[in-house]
Design a protein around this motif. Structure first.
Motif, mmCIF file in Angstrom:
data_model
loop_
_atom_site.group_PDB
_atom_site.id
_atom_site.type_symbol
_atom_site.label_atom_id
_atom_site.label_comp_id
_atom_site.label_asym_id
_atom_site.label_seq_id
_atom_site.Cartn_x
_atom_site.Cartn_y
_atom_site.Cartn_z
ATOM 1 N N SER A 58 0.745 -1.285 -0.022
ATOM 2 C CA SER A 58 0.050 -0.012 0.058
ATOM 3 C C SER A 58 0.874 1.291 0.188
ATOM 4 C CB SER A 58 -0.729 -0.104 1.296
ATOM 5 O OG SER A 58 -1.609 1.293 1.548
ATOM 6 N N ALA A 59 0.289 2.300 -0.749
ATOM 7 C CA ALA A 59 0.934 3.551 -0.607
ATOM 8 C C ALA A 59 0.309 4.351 0.444
ATOM 9 C CB ALA A 59 0.524 4.289 -2.027
ATOM 10 N N ARG A 60 -0.407 3.843 1.524
ATOM 11 C CA ARG A 60 -1.130 4.712 2.329
ATOM 12 C C ARG A 60 -0.719 4.304 3.795
ATOM 13 N NH1 ARG A 60 -7.358 4.994 0.032
ATOM 14 N NH2 ARG A 60 -6.828 5.313 -2.151
ATOM 15 N N VAL A 61 0.564 3.856 3.983
ATOM 16 C CA VAL A 61 1.063 3.402 5.136
ATOM 17 C C VAL A 61 2.030 4.460 5.657
ATOM 18 C CG1 VAL A 61 0.465 0.983 5.184
ATOM 19 C CG2 VAL A 61 2.869 1.691 4.490
ATOM 20 N N HIS A 62 2.418 4.927 6.730
ATOM 21 C CA HIS A 62 3.528 5.792 7.155
ATOM 22 C C HIS A 62 4.625 5.468 7.783
ATOM 23 C CE1 HIS A 62 -0.681 7.595 6.571
ATOM 24 N NE2 HIS A 62 -0.159 8.386 5.775
ATOM 25 N N PRO A 66 4.038 -0.432 11.938
ATOM 26 C CA PRO A 66 4.400 -1.583 11.795
ATOM 27 C C PRO A 66 4.815 -2.049 10.440
ATOM 28 C CG PRO A 66 2.773 -1.559 13.525
ATOM 29 C CD PRO A 66 2.780 -0.118 12.728
ATOM 30 N N ARG A 67 3.841 -2.062 9.397
ATOM 31 C CA ARG A 67 4.143 -2.677 8.206
ATOM 32 C C ARG A 67 5.151 -1.631 7.409
ATOM 33 N NH1 ARG A 67 -2.443 -3.411 7.359
ATOM 34 N NH2 ARG A 67 -2.372 -5.348 8.213
ATOM 35 N N TYR A 68 5.129 -0.574 7.329
ATOM 36 C CA TYR A 68 6.191 0.351 6.919
ATOM 37 C C TYR A 68 7.606 -0.065 7.542
ATOM 38 C CZ TYR A 68 8.686 4.580 5.658
ATOM 39 O OH TYR A 68 9.657 5.565 4.990
ATOM 40 N N GLU A 69 7.771 -0.140 8.818
ATOM 41 C CA GLU A 69 9.043 -0.387 9.320
ATOM 42 C C GLU A 69 9.541 -2.007 8.991
ATOM 43 O OE1 GLU A 69 10.950 1.774 10.245
ATOM 44 O OE2 GLU A 69 9.292 3.331 10.330
ATOM 45 N N ASN A 94 19.477 -9.397 -7.000
ATOM 46 C CA ASN A 94 18.290 -9.031 -6.101
ATOM 47 C C ASN A 94 18.119 -7.599 -5.422
ATOM 48 O OD1 ASN A 94 17.819 -11.989 -6.299
ATOM 49 N ND2 ASN A 94 19.501 -12.342 -4.884
ATOM 50 N N VAL A 95 18.249 -6.816 -6.663
ATOM 51 C CA VAL A 95 18.182 -5.362 -6.212
ATOM 52 C C VAL A 95 16.802 -5.098 -5.894
ATOM 53 C CG1 VAL A 95 18.340 -2.926 -7.244
ATOM 54 C CG2 VAL A 95 20.140 -4.496 -7.523
ATOM 55 N N ILE A 96 16.473 -4.396 -4.864
ATOM 56 C CA ILE A 96 15.231 -3.879 -4.341
ATOM 57 C C ILE A 96 14.571 -2.963 -5.509
ATOM 58 C CG2 ILE A 96 13.757 -2.904 -2.716
ATOM 59 C CD1 ILE A 96 14.422 -5.495 -1.813
ATOM 60 N N ALA A 97 13.273 -3.522 -5.859
ATOM 61 C CA ALA A 97 12.511 -2.619 -6.663
ATOM 62 C C ALA A 97 11.042 -2.429 -6.337
ATOM 63 C CB ALA A 97 12.582 -3.419 -8.164
ATOM 64 N N THR A 98 10.646 -1.190 -6.723
ATOM 65 C CA THR A 98 9.279 -1.051 -6.262
ATOM 66 C C THR A 98 8.508 -0.141 -7.332
ATOM 67 O OG1 THR A 98 9.695 1.228 -4.968
ATOM 68 C CG2 THR A 98 10.230 -0.670 -3.958
ATOM 69 N N GLY A 99 7.470 0.237 -6.963
ATOM 70 C CA GLY A 99 6.664 1.037 -7.707
ATOM 71 C C GLY A 99 6.908 2.515 -7.498
ATOM 72 N N GLY A 100 8.087 2.992 -6.873
ATOM 73 C CA GLY A 100 8.617 4.273 -6.492
ATOM 74 C C GLY A 100 7.969 5.399 -5.900
ATOM 75 N N GLY A 101 6.704 5.062 -5.431
ATOM 76 C CA GLY A 101 5.680 6.070 -4.583
ATOM 77 C C GLY A 101 6.048 5.898 -3.181
ATOM 78 N N PRO A 102 4.929 6.405 -2.314
ATOM 79 C CA PRO A 102 5.169 6.581 -0.911
ATOM 80 C C PRO A 102 4.611 5.083 -0.308
ATOM 81 C CG PRO A 102 2.790 7.294 -1.772
ATOM 82 C CD PRO A 102 3.814 6.826 -3.132
ATOM 83 N N GLY A 103 4.525 5.086 0.961
ATOM 84 C CA GLY A 103 3.988 4.022 1.851
ATOM 85 C C GLY A 103 4.982 2.909 1.816
ATOM 86 N N ILE A 104 4.509 1.691 1.388
ATOM 87 C CA ILE A 104 5.266 0.346 1.464
ATOM 88 C C ILE A 104 6.618 0.449 0.271
ATOM 89 C CG2 ILE A 104 5.405 -2.101 0.928
ATOM 90 C CD1 ILE A 104 4.381 -1.393 3.482
ATOM 91 N N PRO A 165 0.402 -5.993 2.718
ATOM 92 C CA PRO A 165 -0.733 -5.333 2.555
ATOM 93 C C PRO A 165 -1.081 -4.409 1.483
ATOM 94 C CG PRO A 165 -0.609 -6.321 4.580
ATOM 95 C CD PRO A 165 0.745 -6.148 4.045
ATOM 96 N N GLY A 166 -2.147 -4.463 0.773
ATOM 97 C CA GLY A 166 -2.273 -3.115 -0.086
ATOM 98 C C GLY A 166 -3.771 -3.359 -0.614
ATOM 99 N N GLY A 167 -4.020 -2.472 -1.560
ATOM 100 C CA GLY A 167 -5.345 -2.400 -2.103
ATOM 101 C C GLY A 167 -5.373 -2.946 -3.555
ATOM 102 N N PHE A 168 -6.195 -2.279 -4.385
ATOM 103 C CA PHE A 168 -6.427 -2.821 -5.576
ATOM 104 C C PHE A 168 -5.134 -2.696 -6.493
ATOM 105 C CE2 PHE A 168 -10.871 -0.464 -5.736
ATOM 106 C CZ PHE A 168 -11.573 -1.795 -5.099
#
Length: 242
Positions: A58-62, A66-69, A94-104, A165-168
């Motif tokens: 999710s992009a909505r954690v801060h 706990p999930r962020y950390e 095994n370089v960490i790759a993400t969607g680049g935004g906030p949250g997780i 955990p996340g949304g759509f």
């Protein structure tokens, strides 16, 4: 000299590479799709990145939650142990790759950055603009218009997937990878779903198998984890190469 200003001002006289109306027109959609592939591909190759561990969530954690950390801790651990720091033969694994935004996404890029590793962020242009987080490696911070190309790049080098955990969006990206593996369009890679209580309540995977909509063996494509260390150990047990 006869005035030729009208000719020079005509859109037809603009060099194609400088004609934004032409480049952004319907007829050039295929070319734009290719450009989105090629630009990111060349940057990844230049950094000698062979494989990635993709982290969704999710992009909505801060920060501090706990999930962020947990995502932050996992990505630091994975970067320290997985080959992102000291690549074999000069290549990075095994370089960490993400969607680049906030949250997780931010948490995962942050953990990798704190380990001193390269870390990629595959951002997407949205109606409500997504800003890149401050922890993806600048030269590996990409921006896509097409969701399909973004997904393709996330999947191409993925040797493991860890989903918080996340949304759509999280569900969309997760089932994209699982479907590619189930159908043989992508090599099997370890998948860990973080926070068993969340996933077990959200989706009854066993029911899908019992109803015959997936094979019982499909349930072996992923495992659940509740700590960063447990997630890492599952990746190794499922075949992640380090």
């Amino acid at each position: 000299m006869t005035d030729n200003s009208a000719q020079k001002a005509s859109p037809s006289y603009i060099l194609p590479v400088l004609d934004t109306d032409f480049l952004l027109g319907d007829s050039l959609r295929g070319m734009r799709f290719h450009l989105e592939y090629q630009k990111a591909e060349e940057a990844l190759r230049a950094r000698r990145i062979v494989s990635t561990i993709v982290v969704f969530g999710s992009a909505r954690v801060h920060p501090g939650e706990p999930r962020y950390e947990a995502a932050r801790a996992f990505s630091r651990l994975a970067s320290e142990r997985g080959g992102a720091l000291n690549g074999r033969g000069g290549y990075r694994h095994n370089v960490i790759a993400t969607g680049g935004g906030p949250g997780i996404m931010e948490a995962a890029n942050r953990g990798a950055s704190e380990a001193g590793a390269l870390t990629a962020g595959f951002n997407i242009t949205l109606p409500h603009e997504q800003e890149p987080n401050a922890y993806s490696t600048p030269g590996l911070t990409f921006r896509f218009h097409y969701f399909a190309m973004r997904k393709m790049h996330l999947a191409m080098r993925a040797k493991a997937l860890v989903v918080f955990p996340g949304g759509f969006g999280t569900l969309d990206e997760t089932f994209e990878i699982l479907t590619l593996q189930q159908t043989g369009k992508m090599e099997r890679c370890p998948v860990v779903l973080f926070d068993k209580a969340f996933w077990s309540k959200l989706i009854d995977f066993e029911h899908l198998a019992a109803e015959g909509f997936i094979k019982p063996g499909d349930l072996e494509m992923f495992r659940f984890a509740d700590t960063s260390e447990e997630a890492w150990q599952h990746l190794l047990e499922l075949g992640l190469q380090v």
